[in-house]
Design a protein around this motif. Structure first.
Motif, short mmCIF file in Angstrom:
data_model
loop_
_atom_site.label_atom_id
_atom_site.label_comp_id
_atom_site.label_asym_id
_atom_site.label_seq_id
_atom_site.Cartn_x
_atom_site.Cartn_y
_atom_site.Cartn_z
N HIS A 187 0.99 -1.14 -0.01
CA HIS A 187 -0.06 0.24 0.13
C HIS A 187 0.76 1.12 0.05
N ASP B 8 2.85 4.32 1.10
CA ASP B 8 3.15 5.14 2.19
C ASP B 8 3.53 3.98 3.36
N HIS B 9 3.30 2.83 2.88
CA HIS B 9 3.99 1.60 3.74
C HIS B 9 5.35 1.18 3.89
N GLY B 10 6.19 2.15 2.80
CA GLY B 10 7.53 1.99 2.90
C GLY B 10 8.32 1.42 1.83
N LYS B 11 7.73 1.15 0.75
CA LYS B 11 8.45 0.36 -0.30
C LYS B 11 9.55 1.51 -1.05
N THR B 12 9.37 2.62 -0.98
CA THR B 12 10.72 3.40 -1.75
C THR B 12 11.77 3.47 -0.39
N THR B 13 11.29 3.77 0.91
CA THR B 13 12.34 3.50 1.90
C THR B 13 13.22 2.34 1.99
N ASN C 294 6.33 -3.71 8.21
CA ASN C 294 7.46 -2.59 8.24
C ASN C 294 6.92 -1.79 9.44
N LYS C 295 7.96 -0.91 9.64
CA LYS C 295 7.70 0.48 10.75
C LYS C 295 7.54 -0.19 12.16
N ASP D 182 9.57 0.03 14.24
CA ASP D 182 10.12 1.00 15.17
C ASP D 182 9.06 1.87 15.89
N LYS D 183 7.93 1.98 15.26
CA LYS D 183 7.22 2.95 15.81
C LYS D 183 6.29 2.32 17.06
N SER E 168 12.39 -2.67 10.08
CA SER E 168 12.19 -1.23 10.11
C SER E 168 12.96 -0.61 9.00
N ALA E 169 12.16 -0.16 7.68
CA ALA E 169 13.13 0.19 6.50
C ALA E 169 13.78 1.57 6.92
N LYS E 170 13.08 2.47 7.49
CA LYS E 170 13.76 3.50 8.09
C LYS E 170 15.00 3.70 8.65
P1 GDP Z 1 5.78 4.03 -0.28
O1 GDP Z 1 4.66 4.92 -0.91
O2 GDP Z 1 5.34 2.95 -0.01
O3 GDP Z 1 6.84 3.99 -1.12
O4 GDP Z 1 6.21 4.48 1.25
P2 GDP Z 1 7.53 5.48 1.36
O5 GDP Z 1 8.83 4.51 1.29
O6 GDP Z 1 7.66 6.72 0.60
O7 GDP Z 1 7.51 5.74 2.95
C1 GDP Z 1 6.24 6.69 3.55
C2 GDP Z 1 6.72 7.34 4.73
O8 GDP Z 1 6.76 6.18 5.82
C3 GDP Z 1 7.85 7.95 4.77
O9 GDP Z 1 7.74 9.20 5.19
C4 GDP Z 1 8.85 7.16 5.47
O10 GDP Z 1 10.07 7.82 5.93
C5 GDP Z 1 8.13 6.51 6.38
N1 GDP Z 1 8.68 4.95 6.59
C6 GDP Z 1 9.03 4.19 6.01
N2 GDP Z 1 9.52 3.11 6.49
C7 GDP Z 1 9.45 3.34 7.71
C8 GDP Z 1 10.01 2.80 9.08
O11 GDP Z 1 10.31 1.47 8.98
N3 GDP Z 1 9.76 3.45 10.15
C9 GDP Z 1 9.14 4.71 10.20
N4 GDP Z 1 9.21 5.20 11.50
N5 GDP Z 1 8.78 5.27 9.05
C10 GDP Z 1 8.83 4.74 7.92
#
Ligand code: GDP
Length: 480
Positions: free
Chosen positions: A89, A91-96, A188-189, A191-192, A224-226
């Motif tokens: 979905h 913003d779920h962190g694919k790009t990160t 993912n995420k 860490d939150k 945690s991709a971040k």
């Molecule tokens: P995409 O739309 O699936 O590509 O999502 P993005 O990679 O652009 O991530 C969306 C937001 O979630 C960004 O603000 C990222 O910094 C944040 N994010 C992605 N992965 C993580 C994670 O593992 N932990 C946290 N806290 N934030 C994350």
């Protein structure tokens, strides 16, 4: 009389349970021992893209048999890196995740160097390579598949632990299942503070993705991709799947593969990112790519370094093509330039012929003329989709379209193949039938052509929406 579901499954090399499920999705409830009528068999064959009678004549312009032959061949097989697509979905962190993987795993010499974006890259883990396609999104994945390129071996579905399963997560699952590739779930995420991985597991179990901890066979990795937490473990899991699946290809044959991305550079001309799937690609090779052809002039890897050869699962950027191909086009190397040119030109002229025919048969426009004459201020649409989620997503998106006061009216939306009842309803209500990942039954197709009902088949939601929106703009401005 007839053939049972189990027998048909065997002939098609499919799981009987899958066939039962697919039939159910098409509105035909059965069990494995039930006999199927010829109509049902035909629908299934159409759905799986299988020709009932195999073509014997080999057409040199048809790429299928080059790939089929390479896939069947046992000659000189070597192990190759898995090719991974990341979906999930927004913003779920694919790009990160893709960014982290790329940055954390560039080899020593390249660290600090410019990382090129070519649409795919390779990552090293314990001296083994993994190829990632870095155009996230289901559209790209499914468009490629629709064009014939089946490059992905493993799908990683990213689900944010603070958000859970969302519509595009379900879409991703369905796309991966349709491609029949192993799925790894990256929760993912984590860490939150609001992360709730248990809930993600719970929700995904409803879609048949059950973690090994819960007795299922889907690999879940909490990451945690971040911050890069457990990303190495994710890579290990990908390699574990690769060990089980034993991805192999021959490295000593003329290369075959697919286009990942392509663009036109003002000074270098067409530039294409190719993924080699079989054989080895060399600079100087003559090849046909989609409907164009050329010779590999300059070849570079994902870090922009010039290379002379590229083996299976390697993404490379090349110049030297006559025109820009499209993502999802396949390429075939031929032994000499003359053959490549002849086949390339043949494919180009066939493509042109296809385009001519398509424009000739456009009926969405005719429908709008009719609507306009009646001064109707809505466009009626019937949606049939493979799953409820897609039907709902498509329905919601179409209802949001508004072009100068004209809106879309969803007459009917359901799961299953397009049947005769849908065509009757469409005729009665002056509706267009949009099929998403489904096809019409032969009878429905027949009836539609008799009644002049327009059926539009899509497997990318965006395309379905865009087509209708564009036509609606045409409705308001017939000169356009
Ligand atoms: P995409 O739309 O699936 O590509 O999502 P993005 O990679 O652009 O991530 C969306 C937001 O979630 C960004 O603000 C990222 O910094 C944040 N994010 C992605 N992965 C993580 C994670 O593992 N932990 C946290 N806290 N934030 C994350």
């Amino acid at each position: 009389e007839g053939i049972t579901v189990a027998e048909l499954a065997k002939k098609l090399h499919r799981e009987p349970a899958k066939l039962v499920k697919d039939l159910f999705m098409m509105g035909v409830p059965t069990n494995q021992n039930q006999s199927l009528g010829s109509d049902e068999v035909e629908i299934i064959l159409a759905e799986y893209g299988v020709e009932a009678e195999q073509e014997v004549v080999v057409d040199p312009s048809d790429f299928d048999h080059y790939f089929e032959e390479a896939e069947a061949s046992q000659d000189g097989l070597v192990s190759r890196p898995p090719v991974v697509t990341i979906m999930g979905h927004v913003d779920h962190g694919k790009t990160t995740l893709l960014d982290y993987l790329r940055k954390a795993n560039v080899t020593e010499g390249e660290a600090g160097g410019i990382t090129q974006h070519i649409g795919a890259y390779q990552v090293k883990s314990d001296d083994r390579l993994v190829t990632f396609l870095d155009t996230p999104g289901h559209a790209a994945f499914t468009t490629m598949r629709a064009r014939g390129a089946d490059v992905t071996d493993i799908v990683v579905i990213v689900v944010a632990a603070d958000d859970g399963v969302m519509p595009q997560t379900v879409e991703a699952i369905n796309h991966a299942k349709a491609a029949e590739v192993p799925i790894i779930v990256a929760v993912n995420k984590i860490d939150k503070p609001t992360a709730n991985p248990q809930r993600v597991m719970q929700e995904l179990s409803e879609y048949g993705l059950i973690s090994e901890d819960w007795g299922g066979d889907t690999i879940f990795v909490e990451i945690s991709a971040k911050f890069g937490q457990n990303v190495d473990e994710l890579l290990e899991m990908i390699l574990l799947v690769a060990d089980v699946e034993e991805y192999q290809a021959s490295s000593d044959r003329l290369a075959l593969g697919s286009v990942i991305e392509a663009r036109l550079d003002s000074s270098k001309g067409p530039i294409a990112t190719l993924l080699v799937q079989h054989g080895t690609l060399h600079t100087g090779d003559s090849l046909v790519v989609g409907d164009t052809h050329g010779r590999v002039r300059v070849m570079a890897d994902d870090s922009g370094r010039r290379i002379k050869t590229a083996g299976p699962s390697t993404p490379v950027e090349i110049t030297g093509l006559q025109a820009s191909p499209e993502a999802g086009d396949r390429f075939v190397v031929f032994e000499d330039e003359k053959t490549a040119r002849a086949i390339g030109e043949e494919r180009a002229s066939r493509a042109q012929e296809r385009r001519r025919q398509v424009t000739h048969h456009v009926t969405l426009d005719n429908l709008f003329e009719t609507l306009q004459e009646g001064e109707l201020k809505s466009v009626s649409v019937i949606i049939k989709a493979d799953v409820q989620g897609s039907a709902e997503a498509l329905s919601a998106s179409l209802q949001k379209i508004e072009v100068e006061g004209v809106k879309v009216d969803i007459v009917h939306s359901a799961v299953g193949a397009i049947n005769e009842a849908d065509i009757s309803l469409a005729q009665a209500s002056g509706a267009i039938v949009v099929g998403f990942n489904v096809r019409p039954t032969p009878q429905a197709r027949e009836q539609a052509s008799q009644d002049g009902v327009d059926i539009r088949l899509h497997n990318v939601i965006y395309n379905a929406i865009d087509e209708i929106e564009t036509a609606m703009k045409g409705l308001l401005d017939p000169e356009y």
